[in-house]
Motif scaffolding. Structure first.
Motif, PDB file in Angstrom:
ATOM      1  N   HIS A   1       0.849  -1.186   0.000  1.00 46.56           N
ATOM      2  CA  HIS A   1       0.000   0.000   0.000  1.00 46.56           C
ATOM      3  C   HIS A   1       0.887   1.239   0.000  1.00 46.56           C
ATOM      4  CE1 HIS A   1      -2.966  -3.000   1.123  1.00 46.56           C
ATOM      5  NE2 HIS A   1      -3.906  -2.117   0.826  1.00 46.56           N
ATOM      6  N   GLY A   2       0.334   2.313  -0.574  1.00 45.42           N
ATOM      7  CA  GLY A   2       1.120   3.524  -0.727  1.00 45.42           C
ATOM      8  C   GLY A   2       0.393   4.753  -0.217  1.00 45.42           C
ATOM      9  N   LEU A   3       1.193   5.794   0.031  1.00 45.58           N
ATOM     10  CA  LEU A   3       0.682   7.070   0.514  1.00 45.58           C
ATOM     11  C   LEU A   3       1.111   8.143  -0.473  1.00 45.58           C
ATOM     12  CD1 LEU A   3      -0.675   8.614   2.915  1.00 45.58           C
ATOM     13  CD2 LEU A   3       1.624   8.855   3.878  1.00 45.58           C
ATOM     14  N   LYS A   4       0.135   8.909  -0.991  1.00 46.82           N
ATOM     15  CA  LYS A   4       0.425  10.010  -1.901  1.00 46.82           C
ATOM     16  C   LYS A   4       0.053  11.316  -1.215  1.00 46.82           C
ATOM     17  CE  LYS A   4      -2.175  11.212  -5.479  1.00 46.82           C
ATOM     18  NZ  LYS A   4      -2.822  11.263  -6.809  1.00 46.82           N
ATOM     19  N   LEU A   5       1.013  12.232  -1.143  1.00 41.65           N
ATOM     20  CA  LEU A   5       0.798  13.526  -0.498  1.00 41.65           C
ATOM     21  C   LEU A   5       0.890  14.626  -1.537  1.00 41.65           C
ATOM     22  CD1 LEU A   5       3.031  13.063   2.695  1.00 41.65           C
ATOM     23  CD2 LEU A   5       0.571  12.629   2.455  1.00 41.65           C
ATOM     24  N   LEU A   6      -0.103  15.516  -1.535  1.00 35.93           N
ATOM     25  CA  LEU A   6      -0.117  16.675  -2.424  1.00 35.93           C
ATOM     26  C   LEU A   6       0.036  17.924  -1.580  1.00 35.93           C
ATOM     27  CD1 LEU A   6      -2.056  14.401  -3.840  1.00 35.93           C
ATOM     28  CD2 LEU A   6      -2.560  16.267  -5.415  1.00 35.93           C
ATOM     29  N   THR A   7       0.894  18.854  -2.025  1.00 38.17           N
ATOM     30  CA  THR A   7       1.112  20.104  -1.289  1.00 38.17           C
ATOM     31  C   THR A   7       0.357  21.243  -1.967  1.00 38.17           C
ATOM     32  OG1 THR A   7       3.110  20.608  -2.566  1.00 38.17           O
ATOM     33  CG2 THR A   7       3.386  19.325  -0.545  1.00 38.17           C
TER      34      THR A   7
ATOM     35  N   ASN B   1       1.497  23.986  -3.119  1.00 34.47           N
ATOM     36  CA  ASN B   1       2.186  24.579  -4.277  1.00 34.47           C
ATOM     37  C   ASN B   1       2.276  23.613  -5.460  1.00 34.47           C
ATOM     38  OD1 ASN B   1       4.022  22.781  -3.311  1.00 34.47           O
ATOM     39  ND2 ASN B   1       5.568  24.294  -2.747  1.00 34.47           N
ATOM     40  N   GLY B   2       1.574  22.461  -5.390  1.00 36.28           N
ATOM     41  CA  GLY B   2       1.464  21.571  -6.541  1.00 36.28           C
ATOM     42  C   GLY B   2       2.427  20.402  -6.568  1.00 36.28           C
ATOM     43  N   HIS B   3       3.296  20.259  -5.582  1.00 37.92           N
ATOM     44  CA  HIS B   3       4.235  19.136  -5.572  1.00 37.92           C
ATOM     45  C   HIS B   3       3.540  17.864  -5.083  1.00 37.92           C
ATOM     46  CE1 HIS B   3       7.832  21.376  -6.587  1.00 37.92           C
ATOM     47  NE2 HIS B   3       7.451  22.325  -5.728  1.00 37.92           N
ATOM     48  N   VAL B   4       4.007  16.734  -5.624  1.00 39.00           N
ATOM     49  CA  VAL B   4       3.439  15.437  -5.280  1.00 39.00           C
ATOM     50  C   VAL B   4       4.557  14.543  -4.735  1.00 39.00           C
ATOM     51  CG1 VAL B   4       2.230  13.399  -6.133  1.00 39.00           C
ATOM     52  CG2 VAL B   4       1.707  15.642  -7.094  1.00 39.00           C
ATOM     53  N   TYR B   5       4.286  13.870  -3.613  1.00 37.65           N
ATOM     54  CA  TYR B   5       5.239  12.944  -3.000  1.00 37.65           C
ATOM     55  C   TYR B   5       4.557  11.588  -2.840  1.00 37.65           C
ATOM     56  CZ  TYR B   5       7.676  17.267  -1.790  1.00 37.65           C
ATOM     57  OH  TYR B   5       8.310  18.492  -1.843  1.00 37.65           O
ATOM     58  N   LYS B   6       5.258  10.520  -3.281  1.00 41.00           N
ATOM     59  CA  LYS B   6       4.687   9.172  -3.200  1.00 41.00           C
ATOM     60  C   LYS B   6       5.601   8.279  -2.367  1.00 41.00           C
ATOM     61  CE  LYS B   6       2.571   9.327  -7.809  1.00 41.00           C
ATOM     62  NZ  LYS B   6       2.537   8.668  -9.134  1.00 41.00           N
ATOM     63  N   TYR B   7       4.982   7.568  -1.422  1.00 42.25           N
ATOM     64  CA  TYR B   7       5.716   6.661  -0.550  1.00 42.25           C
ATOM     65  C   TYR B   7       5.002   5.312  -0.550  1.00 42.25           C
ATOM     66  CZ  TYR B   7       7.516  11.152   1.033  1.00 42.25           C
ATOM     67  OH  TYR B   7       8.058  12.419   1.077  1.00 42.25           O
ATOM     68  N   ASP B   8       5.746   4.246  -0.889  1.00 39.74           N
ATOM     69  CA  ASP B   8       5.177   2.900  -0.944  1.00 39.74           C
ATOM     70  C   ASP B   8       5.857   2.009   0.091  1.00 39.74           C
ATOM     71  OD1 ASP B   8       3.852   3.966  -3.037  1.00 39.74           O
ATOM     72  OD2 ASP B   8       4.878   2.827  -4.601  1.00 39.74           O
ATOM     73  N   GLY B   9       5.216   0.838   0.351  1.00 42.24           N
ATOM     74  CA  GLY B   9       5.798  -0.137   1.250  1.00 42.24           C
ATOM     75  C   GLY B   9       5.066  -0.256   2.578  1.00 42.24           C
ATOM     76  N   PHE B  10       3.883   0.325   2.682  1.00 42.07           N
ATOM     77  CA  PHE B  10       3.102   0.215   3.925  1.00 42.07           C
ATOM     78  C   PHE B  10       2.308  -1.088   3.939  1.00 42.07           C
ATOM     79  CE2 PHE B  10       3.648   4.761   3.191  1.00 42.07           C
ATOM     80  CZ  PHE B  10       4.055   5.215   4.431  1.00 42.07           C
ATOM     81  N   ARG B  11       1.949  -1.501   5.155  1.00 47.51           N
ATOM     82  CA  ARG B  11       1.050  -2.652   5.299  1.00 47.51           C
ATOM     83  C   ARG B  11      -0.388  -2.162   5.425  1.00 47.51           C
ATOM     84  NH1 ARG B  11       5.443  -4.090   8.586  1.00 47.51           N
ATOM     85  NH2 ARG B  11       4.370  -3.264  10.431  1.00 47.51           N
ATOM     86  N   GLU B  12      -1.314  -3.042   5.053  1.00 47.60           N
ATOM     87  CA  GLU B  12      -2.729  -2.652   5.070  1.00 47.60           C
ATOM     88  C   GLU B  12      -3.192  -2.307   6.487  1.00 47.60           C
ATOM     89  OE1 GLU B  12      -7.040  -4.378   3.443  1.00 47.60           O
ATOM     90  OE2 GLU B  12      -5.239  -5.647   3.461  1.00 47.60           O
TER      91      GLU B  12
END
Length: 623
Positions: A60-66, A68-79
């Motif tokens: 599972h992954g986490l996508k963060l939007l700021t 000012n328009g930047h996008v950060y993606k982090y993967d490797g989480f457990r459900e």
């Protein structure tokens, strides 16, 4: 609820590659530290606009939007971590962590939405795929078609290089949907275009990697290297660190630029840009900007007209544009007074610089190792000579670096530096012993007992005793230093076809004596005491007491047959090695027993030697 959440082995998606690291969520914001480069991404809590939880390939992954328009993606989480993250976002960031699944219908007809730095291709309300526009290297248009080209991903075996979108025509007058699509992409794409004039130009700078002479043109957002064969455009956003390092000769300076991602030349990747300057080169520099623009943009860090050493001007301009500090060597000073150590890495010789937070080796290939990624260091005996040693570094990822052929005079300074930085030294006990008396470096190896070395030491002591005994009995004869050159002359004369059979037959060598009278006289004069000394060594008294054995040799003689019976057919070499291992593994109490026996044997020897010396003196007086 906890004020912080920490996650290990999280992967951040950057330009199509997955970089592992550690993620930390706190009241102040989100921090991700890249394990490979050490780069830290810091997102303030006030900048977060949206958080999305979704299922991805790595769990599972986490996508963060700021905002000012930047996008950060982090993967490797457990459900199971969703509830914990959702509650944390509500409590500290006042955001709802939305769950959005990707569309897996396989349709290729949908809607393109541009949001900040992201292009999202959606079917209905569900996204099919997303493209970070910073990955786009080129955008071209055709009739009802837009083609996107991407930067090559060096870390992946297979890279996506091109995507084409079909854009249907519309009935609206004056609006070309293809051009509108292309403009949206180009406004956020990483397409480097040399628009306008350069701020300044440095001509014919010597570059070690990539090798050659290059003109460096400084633009507001990127660096342009122009050579005879290759051109490179380096965005300032890819510059990771800057280093200014003095050469060991104190006449030159290295300026090192660390890059991530690296610049490419065919299949070769350059993670470091290394420039070499002479301290004597001076330059007067005028920026291609008016004084108001310089003051507004650089806030006093640069002025319109500057002069000084060439390396100072280049480093000053780069520091102001990249907005990163320049790393210089710390307090380390080697045996020769330089701030670096001469050594070899792989097949090339170079310089190793101990810094305040890491090591850097220049220049072929350049290596930068941070202290926080080092698992341990090791000081090893040189493989080819005893006058040098090897310095080994192993990182937490298992990568090993061996810097060899370091002069042994550098050992004390390097050990003190490593110890002060509290790095884990693999053979600490051994090296602290060596620190007290470094001259014994080539002979001491406490990590493994060397039976052959013990035997050589014993034989050396016996030879030394014999030499002392013979010199005592030779009366007025004094010690003579061994001169290999003179001995070679003596051997050559002995086997010379013109040499006489006896040294006493001086008449037959009258011709030779007349030709080289000085040399012959010297040899006869110097060699007579040497022969007397050799004769006295040969005539050693067989009744003299034998020197006592060491504790190890006493133990070995007592246990030799047992080792042979436990290991039938063992060779003499393997028996000595096995004995050394057994002696090393023996407890301290058992060794003390043999030490006592050795001490008793030594006392008996000293007593016997006194009696023998008294008896020999009386015999000589009677004679």
């Amino acid at each position: 609820m906890a004020d912080t959440l920490e996650f290990n082995e999280i992967y951040q998606e950057v330009k199509g590659s997955m970089n592992d690291g550690r993620l930390r969520l706190s009241r102040q914001g989100v921090i991700f530290k890249n394990s490979k480069t050490g780069k830290v991404d810091n997102i303030q809590a006030s900048e977060l606009a949206e958080g999305v939880w979704r299922r991805v390939a790595l769990g599972h992954g986490l996508k963060l939007l700021t905002k000012n328009g930047h996008v950060y993606k982090y993967d490797g989480f457990r459900e199971s971590e969703f509830d914990k993250l959702s509650d944390f976002f509500k409590a500290h960031y006042r955001l709802e962590l939305a769950e959005k699944d990707l569309c897996v219908k396989g349709w290729n007809w949908g809607t393109v939405r541009f949001g900040g730095q992201l292009l999202s291709f959606d079917i209905g309300e569900q996204p099919v795929f997303e493209i970070p526009l910073s990955n786009v290297s080129q955008c071209t248009t055709g009739k009802n078609e837009v083609t996107l080209e991407f930067h090559q991903n060096d870390d992946a075996e297979v890279s996506l290089m091109e995507v084409r979108f079909y854009v249907p025509p519309t009935q609206e007058d004056g609006v070309d949907p293809v051009e509108a699509f292309a403009q949206n992409v180009l406004s956020k794409a990483d397409v480097i275009q040399a628009t306008g004039d350069a701020i300044c130009i440095f001509r014919e700078l010597q570059c070690l990697t990539p090798r050659g002479r290059y003109d460096i043109r400084i633009y507001p957002t990127f660096l342009h290297l122009h050579g005879k064969t290759f051109d490179y455009k380096i965005p300032y956003t890819t510059v990771l660190r800057l280093f200014l390092l003095p050469h060991k000769d104190q006449r030159q300076m290295f300026f090192v630029i660390s890059l991530d991602p690296p610049i490419k030349q065919g299949q070769t990747r350059y993670h470091f840009l290394i420039l070499l300057f002479s301290k004597d080169e001076d330059i007067s520099l005028t920026l291609n900007m008016n004084e108001e623009e310089v003051e507004k943009r650089f806030e006093g860090r640069l002025t319109k007209n500057m002069s000084g050493s060439l390396y100072e001007m280049v480093s000053r301009v780069m520091k102001a544009l990249v907005n990163r500090k320049i790393t210089v060597p710390g307090n380390f000073q080697g045996h020769s007074g330089a701030q670096c150590i001469t050594c070899s890495y792989k097949a090339s010789s170079g310089l190793l610089y101990p810094l305040e937070r890491g090591f850097i080796y220049v220049h072929k290939p350049p290596v930068h190792i941070r202290f926080d990624e080092i698992s341990f260091v090791n000081f090893a005996r040189g493989t080819t000579t005893t006058r040098s040693f090897d310095f080994e570094i192993e990182t937490k990822q298992g990568t090993q670096y061996t810097f060899s052929s370091i002069e042994r005079e550098e050992y004390g300074k390097l050990f003190d530096f490593v110890n002060a930085k509290k790095l884990n030294i693999k053979n600490r006990g051994l090296k602290e012993g060596m620190k007290q008396s470094y001259d014994e470096y080539a002979d001491s190896d406490e990590d493994q007992h060397d039976a052959y070395l013990e035997r050589m030491k014993e034989e050396g002591k016996i030879r030394e005793e014999n030499a002392n005994d013979s010199s005592d009995g030779s009366g007025e004869e004094t010690d003579e230093s061994f001169n290999p050159g003179e001995e070679d002359d003596d051997v050559a004369e002995e086997f010379d076809s013109n040499a006489s059979a006896s040294s006493s037959s001086g008449d037959g060598d009258s011709d030779r004596d007349e030709k080289k009278p000085a040399k012959k006289a010297k040899i006869v004069k110097d060699r007579k005491p040497r022969k007397k000394q050799l004769e006295s060594k040969k005539g050693k008294d067989p009744n003299a007491p034998k020197r006592p054995m060491s504790a190890y040799m006493l133990w070995l003689n007592a246990n030799r047959e047992k080792i042979k019976s436990d290991h039938p057919g063992i060779s003499i070499t393997d028996l000595s090695k096995k004995a050394g291992e057994l002696w090393k593994a023996m407890s301290k109490e058992k060794k003390e027993e043999w030490d006592r026996k050795a001490e008793d044997a030594r006392r008996d020897y000293e007593k016997a030697m006194k009696e023998y010396s008294v008896g020999s003196k009386s015999e000589s007086s009677k004679t």
